[in-house]
Scaffold this motif. Structure first.
Motif, PDB file in Angstrom:
ATOM      1  N   TYR A   1     -16.957 -11.454  24.232  1.00 40.83           N
ATOM      2  CA  TYR A   1     -16.022 -10.634  23.437  1.00 40.83           C
ATOM      3  C   TYR A   1     -15.179 -11.810  22.606  1.00 40.83           C
ATOM      4  N   LYS A   2     -14.745 -13.080  23.275  1.00 40.38           N
ATOM      5  CA  LYS A   2     -14.039 -13.942  22.361  1.00 40.38           C
ATOM      6  C   LYS A   2     -14.871 -14.470  21.129  1.00 40.38           C
ATOM      7  N   ALA A   3     -15.916 -14.843  21.240  1.00 44.59           N
ATOM      8  CA  ALA A   3     -17.071 -15.459  20.614  1.00 44.59           C
ATOM      9  C   ALA A   3     -17.308 -14.298  19.185  1.00 44.59           C
ATOM     10  N   THR A   4     -17.203 -12.923  19.722  1.00 42.69           N
ATOM     11  CA  THR A   4     -17.554 -11.715  18.815  1.00 42.69           C
ATOM     12  C   THR A   4     -16.220 -11.732  17.827  1.00 42.69           C
TER      13      THR A   4
ATOM     14  N   TYR B   1     -13.960  -4.430  21.974  1.00 39.97           N
ATOM     15  CA  TYR B   1     -14.888  -4.207  23.201  1.00 39.97           C
ATOM     16  C   TYR B   1     -16.425  -4.771  23.116  1.00 39.97           C
ATOM     17  N   VAL B   2     -16.964  -5.313  24.092  1.00 38.36           N
ATOM     18  CA  VAL B   2     -18.183  -5.677  23.821  1.00 38.36           C
ATOM     19  C   VAL B   2     -18.710  -5.037  25.271  1.00 38.36           C
ATOM     20  N   ALA B   3     -19.783  -4.173  25.113  1.00 38.98           N
ATOM     21  CA  ALA B   3     -20.679  -3.479  25.905  1.00 38.98           C
ATOM     22  C   ALA B   3     -22.000  -4.026  26.510  1.00 38.98           C
TER      23      ALA B   3
ATOM     24  N   THR C   1     -23.341  -5.455  22.999  1.00 35.71           N
ATOM     25  CA  THR C   1     -23.313  -4.748  21.784  1.00 35.71           C
ATOM     26  C   THR C   1     -21.793  -4.518  21.313  1.00 35.71           C
ATOM     27  N   PHE C   2     -21.704  -4.410  20.164  1.00 39.28           N
ATOM     28  CA  PHE C   2     -20.247  -4.078  19.668  1.00 39.28           C
ATOM     29  C   PHE C   2     -20.337  -3.347  18.379  1.00 39.28           C
ATOM     30  N   GLU C   3     -19.367  -2.753  18.036  1.00 37.03           N
ATOM     31  CA  GLU C   3     -19.248  -2.060  16.597  1.00 37.03           C
ATOM     32  C   GLU C   3     -18.098  -2.830  15.875  1.00 37.03           C
ATOM     33  N   PHE C   4     -18.433  -2.793  14.498  1.00 38.33           N
ATOM     34  CA  PHE C   4     -17.460  -3.472  13.302  1.00 38.33           C
ATOM     35  C   PHE C   4     -17.490  -2.508  12.097  1.00 38.33           C
ATOM     36  N   ALA C   5     -16.409  -2.678  11.269  1.00 38.36           N
ATOM     37  CA  ALA C   5     -16.428  -2.061   9.988  1.00 38.36           C
ATOM     38  C   ALA C   5     -16.037  -3.077   8.964  1.00 38.36           C
ATOM     39  N   SER C   6     -16.573  -2.798   7.680  1.00 40.37           N
ATOM     40  CA  SER C   6     -16.495  -4.074   6.665  1.00 40.37           C
ATOM     41  C   SER C   6     -15.339  -3.481   5.625  1.00 40.37           C
ATOM     42  N   THR C   7     -15.417  -2.173   5.521  1.00 35.14           N
ATOM     43  CA  THR C   7     -14.619  -1.696   4.417  1.00 35.14           C
ATOM     44  C   THR C   7     -13.659  -0.434   5.086  1.00 35.14           C
ATOM     45  N   GLY C   8     -13.813  -0.213   6.627  1.00 31.04           N
ATOM     46  CA  GLY C   8     -12.881   0.753   7.067  1.00 31.04           C
ATOM     47  C   GLY C   8     -13.539   2.325   6.969  1.00 31.04           C
ATOM     48  N   GLU C   9     -14.807   2.481   6.141  1.00 34.16           N
ATOM     49  CA  GLU C   9     -15.354   3.691   6.078  1.00 34.16           C
ATOM     50  C   GLU C   9     -16.324   4.073   6.991  1.00 34.16           C
ATOM     51  N   GLN C  10     -17.144   3.085   7.522  1.00 33.62           N
ATOM     52  CA  GLN C  10     -18.325   3.248   8.047  1.00 33.62           C
ATOM     53  C   GLN C  10     -18.505   2.174   9.385  1.00 33.62           C
TER      54      GLN C  10
END
Length: 105
Positions: free
Chosen positions: A29-32, A47-49, A70-79
């Motif tokens: 989690y910290k590295a992500t 969160y990392v799963a 796995t984890f999720e991220f957003a670059s522009t806040g839209e997707q």
């Protein structure tokens, strides 16, 4: 008597496996989070799963647990985009992110 000893050893082994797994998850989690900050994207859900678990030898030939999160991220806040971090023992082996849109403006 032996049955009780074996049962206790199994319980202790299970506890130490779980405890070490939580430590590795926290490191992942910290590295992500640090990686997402470095590439200027937002880590979603904080969160990392856990995704998979396997054995692999490290560069010294020692057998280690290879965990994928796995984890999720957003670059522009839209997707939302997906990423994964692979831990070999307690070390980061790699972080892979889906191609994402960059907002230059």
């Amino acid at each position: 008597m032996i049955d009780h000893f074996i049962f206790i050893m199994l319980l202790l082994s299970g506890f130490f496996y779980w405890y070490h797994g939580q430590k590795v998850k926290e490191l992942a989690y910290k590295a992500t989070r640090e990686h997402c900050q470095a590439v200027q994207v937002q880590m979603l859900d904080e969160y990392v799963a856990g995704h998979s678990l396997w054995f692999k030898r490290d560069k010294y030939g020692k057998m280690q647990l290879r965990r994928t999160f796995t984890f999720e991220f957003a670059s522009t806040g839209e997707q939302r985009y997906n990423g994964k971090i692979i831990m070999l023992g307690e070390q980061v082996e790699s972080i892979v992110m889906e191609p994402y849109r960059v907002d230059w403006g």
